[in-house]
Design an enzyme around this catalytic site. Structure first.
Site, mmCIF file in Angstrom:
data_model
loop_
_atom_site.group_PDB
_atom_site.id
_atom_site.type_symbol
_atom_site.label_atom_id
_atom_site.label_comp_id
_atom_site.label_asym_id
_atom_site.label_seq_id
_atom_site.Cartn_x
_atom_site.Cartn_y
_atom_site.Cartn_z
ATOM 1 N N ASN A 92 0.862 -1.332 0.060
ATOM 2 C CA ASN A 92 0.132 0.095 -0.117
ATOM 3 C C ASN A 92 0.827 1.227 -0.116
ATOM 4 O O ASN A 92 0.585 1.959 -0.874
ATOM 5 C CB ASN A 92 -0.782 -0.051 1.151
ATOM 6 C CG ASN A 92 -2.245 -0.244 0.929
ATOM 7 O OD1 ASN A 92 -2.919 0.549 0.163
ATOM 8 N ND2 ASN A 92 -2.866 -1.061 1.568
ATOM 9 N N ASP A 121 -0.131 -8.842 3.479
ATOM 10 C CA ASP A 121 -1.380 -8.546 4.126
ATOM 11 C C ASP A 121 -2.642 -8.687 3.209
ATOM 12 O O ASP A 121 -3.828 -8.481 3.492
ATOM 13 C CB ASP A 121 -1.326 -7.089 4.596
ATOM 14 C CG ASP A 121 -0.276 -6.938 5.688
ATOM 15 O OD1 ASP A 121 0.230 -8.043 5.939
ATOM 16 O OD2 ASP A 121 0.103 -5.625 5.884
ATOM 17 N N MET A 153 -0.133 -12.117 11.108
ATOM 18 C CA MET A 153 0.307 -10.895 10.689
ATOM 19 C C MET A 153 -1.064 -10.548 9.787
ATOM 20 O O MET A 153 -1.829 -11.064 9.664
ATOM 21 C CB MET A 153 1.554 -10.784 9.846
ATOM 22 C CG MET A 153 2.662 -10.689 10.632
ATOM 23 S SD MET A 153 4.063 -10.667 9.593
ATOM 24 C CE MET A 153 5.349 -9.957 10.829
ATOM 25 N N GLN A 172 6.328 -16.598 9.104
ATOM 26 C CA GLN A 172 5.171 -17.065 8.157
ATOM 27 C C GLN A 172 5.551 -16.388 6.941
ATOM 28 O O GLN A 172 5.095 -16.849 5.755
ATOM 29 C CB GLN A 172 3.993 -16.336 8.659
ATOM 30 C CG GLN A 172 3.889 -15.074 9.022
ATOM 31 C CD GLN A 172 2.740 -14.395 10.187
ATOM 32 O OE1 GLN A 172 1.579 -14.555 9.923
ATOM 33 N NE2 GLN A 172 3.394 -14.205 11.258
ATOM 34 N N ARG A 173 6.116 -15.065 6.976
ATOM 35 C CA ARG A 173 6.358 -14.366 5.678
ATOM 36 C C ARG A 173 7.535 -14.825 4.953
ATOM 37 O O ARG A 173 7.819 -14.376 3.654
ATOM 38 C CB ARG A 173 6.118 -12.910 5.674
ATOM 39 C CG ARG A 173 7.306 -12.274 6.292
ATOM 40 C CD ARG A 173 6.995 -10.715 6.449
ATOM 41 N NE ARG A 173 8.032 -9.799 6.870
ATOM 42 C CZ ARG A 173 8.290 -8.563 7.113
ATOM 43 N NH1 ARG A 173 7.213 -7.984 7.558
ATOM 44 N NH2 ARG A 173 9.384 -8.041 7.340
HETATM 45 O O1 F6P Z 1 3.680 -4.964 5.587
HETATM 46 C C1 F6P Z 1 3.325 -6.670 5.766
HETATM 47 C C2 F6P Z 1 3.886 -6.968 7.254
HETATM 48 O O2 F6P Z 1 4.453 -8.137 7.281
HETATM 49 C C3 F6P Z 1 2.883 -6.532 8.202
HETATM 50 O O3 F6P Z 1 1.924 -7.908 8.199
HETATM 51 C C4 F6P Z 1 3.273 -6.403 9.662
HETATM 52 O O4 F6P Z 1 2.516 -5.946 10.556
HETATM 53 C C5 F6P Z 1 4.560 -5.673 9.308
HETATM 54 O O5 F6P Z 1 4.789 -6.033 7.814
HETATM 55 C C6 F6P Z 1 5.624 -5.878 10.009
HETATM 56 O O6 F6P Z 1 6.374 -4.831 9.521
HETATM 57 P P1 F6P Z 1 7.952 -4.571 10.027
HETATM 58 O O7 F6P Z 1 8.685 -5.988 9.465
HETATM 59 O O8 F6P Z 1 8.765 -3.370 9.407
HETATM 60 O O9 F6P Z 1 8.092 -4.653 11.523
#
Ligand code: F6P
Length: 418
Positions: free
Chosen positions: A111, A141, A187, A296-297
């Site tokens: 976004n 997200d 997340m 997870q990511r």
């Molecule tokens: O933007 C994706 C995301 O993985 C969100 O789901 C999560 O809240 C955020 O990034 C975490 O951000 P950062 O790695 O900058 O703490």
């Protein structure tokens, strides 16, 4: 596309498949004889003139990006102000673009990054240098509007559904004498897409997850505790999925840690222990909680093949759009059929995407607020289809690639950011 080089940058939270998009960009550009530079750490690399020459990378290493998680060139969270507020930053971007003959900028993110891409797409005209800018979608997200889904989401969705199914088998094995409540936090910041995907773990009534807490609903401790108690009494145990974005009646995140990022977003992570404490205090059940957080990511080993293909395809299309001379657009995924799942890619204006957020529609959340509906399943199920495991080495671990990231020699003076 005007002749010249293409600059590609990764932005925001990374994913298991963002590098597949990079592979799509670089391989397609190479086929067209276009030189690709990458910015180190997103837009910051462009401002700092920290550019990477991807022509120095072997073909096999670029191909290996398809199965390597993380962001190969580094990513960032950095908010560009408007042209009126900080003209110097835009002039610097143009200065860097001119110095290196960059005529296309591809910004790969969610976004906030779509907003940056949109701003950059307008500076060429304002500052008299022809450059086209294309936003390339990515966010676990899944909250970008217009596109059917966002590359990165299908894989985190698959990871989450698998984790919930597997952990629930574990809990069920010992529910008589040990843990009765298992809470997993996922997340998603403001939108409950990842939490919803956990719902794919169960297919029949009574299957886990038994409770999903969506950020789209205000958290009510009484109904939550009643649902947990009823589930334990009926099923013997209760698996709870909570989105990090869940807020209480005062509008405060259950998970808020106090820290904020460059966009002013609260750093989240910690709703699960809050719920666990509530369960212990009010119901007295033994519990475990888990916070997969970055696991997870980054879980490329269980990525969704569908997601991987879409991630590659948006990178490829972005280069094709640039070659056709498009500016201020994003290649978005358009669903043409649910079953069998069919999709194609179209160009959508960045103006329509930047600064909007796609939440879960009401008809995707069950009436009691704790589960997903058939409509949600129809939407989500195809996105986790297929497996595309990375190659494994003799050490039993995935073989991921680390690029050389050869720097492009600097031509300009340093620039102070901020
Ligand atoms: O933007 C994706 C995301 O993985 C969100 O789901 C999560 O809240 C955020 O990034 C975490 O951000 P950062 O790695 O900058 O703490």
């Amino acid at each position: 596309m005007a002749a010249g080089k293409l600059l590609y940058a990764q932005s925001g939270g990374v994913s298991a498949v963002i590098n597949a998009t990079a592979a799509g960009v670089i391989e397609t550009a190479r086929d067209k004889g276009i030189v690709v530079y990458a910015a180190r750490n997103g837009i910051l690399g462009a401002l700092r003139e920290e550019l990477i020459d991807t022509t120095k990378e072997a073909k096999a290493n670029i191909a290996a990006l398809r199965h390597t998680p993380g962001g190969a060139f580094g990513s960032c969270r950095y908010k560009l102000k408007s042209l009126e507020e900080n003209r110097a930053e835009y002039e610097r971007l143009i200065e860097v673009f001119k110095a290196h003959d960059i005529r296309t900028f591809l910004y790969n993110g969610g976004n906030d990054s779509a907003d940056t891409a949109n701003k950059v797409s307008k500076i060429g005209q304002a500052l008299g240098y022809e450059v086209s800018c294309i936003g390339v979608p990515k966010t676990i997200d899944n909250d970008l509007v217009v596109t059917d889904t966002c590359p990165g989401f299908g894989s985190v969705a698959k990871y989450t559904a698998i984790a919930v199914r597997e952990a629930s088998l574990d809990v069920a094995s010992m529910m008589d004498t040990s843990t009765k409540v298992f809470i997993i936090e996922v997340m998603g910041r403001h939108a409950g897409w990842i939490a919803a995907a956990a719902g794919l773990a169960g297919s029949a009534a009574g299957d886990p997850p038994h409770v999903i807490l969506f950020p789209e609903n205000v958290f009510d401790p009484e109904t939550f505790l009643a649902k947990v108690k009823a589930t334990v009494e009926k099923v013997g145990y209760c698996t709870v999925v909570v989105s990090e974005g869940v807020k209480d009646q005062e509008g405060k995140f259950l998970a808020e840690s106090g820290a904020r990022d460059a966009f002013g977003h609260a750093q989240l992570g910690g709703a699960a222990p809050v719920l666990a404490a509530l369960v212990r205090e009010k119901l007295g059940y033994k519990y475990h909680w888990a916070l997969p957080d970055y696991l997870q990511r980054s879980a490329r080993h269980v990525a969704s093949k569908t997601d991987l293909e879409q991630a590659y395809a948006v990178g490829k299309k972005a280069v094709e759009y640039a070659a056709e001379g498009l500016n201020a657009v994003m290649p978005v995924i358009v669903r043409t059929s649910d079953e069998p799942y069919k999709w194609k890619i179209e160009a959508a204006p960045l103006d329509k995407i930047a600064n909007h957020e796609k939440k879960m529609p009401k008809n995707f959340i069950s009436k009691d607020g704790f589960g997903i509906t058939a409509a949600a399943r129809r939407y989500l199920a195809p996105l986790i289809q297929g497996e595309a495991p990375p190659p494994y080495g003799a050490d039993g671990l995935p073989m991921y690639v680390t690029l050389k990231n050869a720097p492009v020699p600097r031509k300009l003076k340093k620039f102070a950011i901020g």
